[in-house]
Write an enzyme that holds these catalytic residues in place. Sequence first.
Site, PDB file in Angstrom:
ATOM      1  N   ARG A  76      53.482  48.382  42.736  1.00  0.00           N
ATOM      2  CA  ARG A  76      53.164  47.082  43.348  1.00  0.00           C
ATOM      3  C   ARG A  76      53.716  45.979  42.431  1.00  0.00           C
ATOM      4  O   ARG A  76      52.989  45.278  41.774  1.00  0.00           O
ATOM      5  CB  ARG A  76      51.658  46.906  43.541  1.00  0.00           C
ATOM      6  CG  ARG A  76      50.924  47.937  44.372  1.00  0.00           C
ATOM      7  CD  ARG A  76      51.279  47.930  45.843  1.00  0.00           C
ATOM      8  NE  ARG A  76      50.989  46.735  46.585  1.00  0.00           N
ATOM      9  CZ  ARG A  76      49.821  46.452  47.179  1.00  0.00           C
ATOM     10  NH1 ARG A  76      48.801  47.259  47.001  1.00  0.00           N
ATOM     11  NH2 ARG A  76      49.652  45.356  47.888  1.00  0.00           N
ATOM     12  N   LYS A 123      40.850  40.064  56.822  1.00  0.00           N
ATOM     13  CA  LYS A 123      40.834  40.102  55.341  1.00  0.00           C
ATOM     14  C   LYS A 123      42.103  39.442  54.796  1.00  0.00           C
ATOM     15  O   LYS A 123      42.051  38.599  53.897  1.00  0.00           O
ATOM     16  CB  LYS A 123      40.768  41.540  54.857  1.00  0.00           C
ATOM     17  CG  LYS A 123      41.054  41.710  53.369  1.00  0.00           C
ATOM     18  CD  LYS A 123      40.971  43.146  52.885  1.00  0.00           C
ATOM     19  CE  LYS A 123      42.195  43.938  53.147  1.00  0.00           C
ATOM     20  NZ  LYS A 123      43.308  43.750  52.198  1.00  0.00           N
ATOM     21  N   ASN A 124      43.248  39.810  55.362  1.00  0.00           N
ATOM     22  CA  ASN A 124      44.520  39.341  54.796  1.00  0.00           C
ATOM     23  C   ASN A 124      44.888  37.932  55.206  1.00  0.00           C
ATOM     24  O   ASN A 124      45.917  37.416  54.767  1.00  0.00           O
ATOM     25  CB  ASN A 124      45.634  40.331  55.152  1.00  0.00           C
ATOM     26  CG  ASN A 124      45.450  41.645  54.395  1.00  0.00           C
ATOM     27  OD1 ASN A 124      44.612  41.726  53.484  1.00  0.00           O
ATOM     28  ND2 ASN A 124      46.165  42.669  54.794  1.00  0.00           N
ATOM     29  N   CYS A 150      45.452  48.426  46.181  1.00  0.00           N
ATOM     30  CA  CYS A 150      45.531  49.829  46.587  1.00  0.00           C
ATOM     31  C   CYS A 150      46.620  50.561  45.798  1.00  0.00           C
ATOM     32  O   CYS A 150      47.719  50.056  45.598  1.00  0.00           O
ATOM     33  CB  CYS A 150      45.827  49.927  48.082  1.00  0.00           C
ATOM     34  SG  CYS A 150      44.359  49.643  49.064  1.00  0.00           S
TER      35      CYS A 150
END
Length: 417
Positions: A121, A22-23, A116
């Site tokens: 963040r 995914k990353n 998330c």
Amino acid sequence: MNKLIVKGKNKLYGKVEVKSAKNALLPLIASCVLLDFEVGFLNVPRLKDVDVLLEIIKSMGGKYRYDDDVLYVDCSTLYNPEIPCEEARKIRASIFLLGSLISRFHKVSTVRPGGCNFGERPIDMHLDTLKKLGVEVSNGEYLYLRTDKLKGSKIFLPFSSVGVTENLIMASCLAEGETIILNSAKEPEVVCLANFLNRLGARIYGAGTSQIRVEGVKKLQPKIKYFKPITDRIEVGTFMLCSLVTGGEIEIDGADFIHNTELIKKIHNNTCKIMLSSDKIYIKSSGAGSGLGFIKTAPYPAFPTDLQSQILAYSCFLRGTTVIEEGVFKTRFKVVDELKKMNADIERVGSRVLVNGKTELYGAEVTAPDLRGGASLIIAGLGADGVTTVSGLDVIKRGYDRIDEKLRILGGSVNEG
Ligand code: EPZ
């Protein structure tokens, strides 16, 4: 139906295959904005976060299509560098578009990204470093970026941020002159992005080290039609721990063990036997071992923060103490309260948790606080006595493709409920 029903104590046996990470996929897809031709990514799983980013690309005029596990992305028709607010707020990876959009259109508008919710963040490093390349930023509720010309610069990162490193690579590969990124992130996903762009004619040197040099080029060329991203090291580590907590033995195909060295070092010989080959990991439990001692998460090649929740759950089943310090996202411990509902003995002190593994875990009703917390609760449910109901399957699907089906094939009792 947004739940998983996990019945504990079934030993896992057999083979599971992991697909592209995914990353790695998220920045690769964002980098397609730099291209005026279609590219196919191979071995692609179906993940919600990937689909959200693809929909953002589509809303700006780009195109994508799946053909089985090949994902085609074509940004030749992209015309609108405005990231839709609602979509941008769904995923952290919308911020990865800043670098490629500012490079192609010299302007971008968006809002602060989602992702998330394990605490702050911030995006200050993203914006401050883009300014060093000649980008003007108006930073309020909405983000407006513009530039007359991107010019290479020497940039020091206060923290080895994965996303900031990736954004700077995308923003500088078509800029005028040379860019040096100091204290850059060394994650395999950063190397994967650099390899992809270099295959198309970019000049990115030093990816995987703490100093990356980018020589701007005029244009990227369709030198390749397909690219195979690296496989998902976090999914590999998650399945290793799923198997161990059940006392099972599984083979994980597609695993590049080099990317999981820290996890392997931590568990090998203590609780399992591991055999490694170039593209698979075979792991056999040797019974519940002793506590894992001290683990600190930090940027690669240290123990990854994205496996912190999962090894926290696993350490609850070991005969002894494990101390885990979170060195990347200081408050990434929301899953502790959920694990305590299962009788876990965990004490939190600031950015550390102390796990006393001498207790039995019992099935309970729990909720995934975030993506990796959700995976952690599946691990706890697989090892617990009784049935665990994990709410928040939609959160888990952001980063795991059909994890329930894969665990059932391995003999786990994991079903949507
Ligand atoms: C990437 O997030 C990953 N996400 C995360 O995976 C991963 O946990 C993280 O890297 C660390 O490895 C994707 O690749 C899509 P960072 P990113 O910038 O780039 C601070 C998962 O579960 N920071 O490396 O957002 C930040 O607060 C996800 O798959 C700033 O202060 O992470 C953190 O403390 C979760 N200002 C540290 O840097 C900024 O502008 C590292 O974050 C940016 C980051």
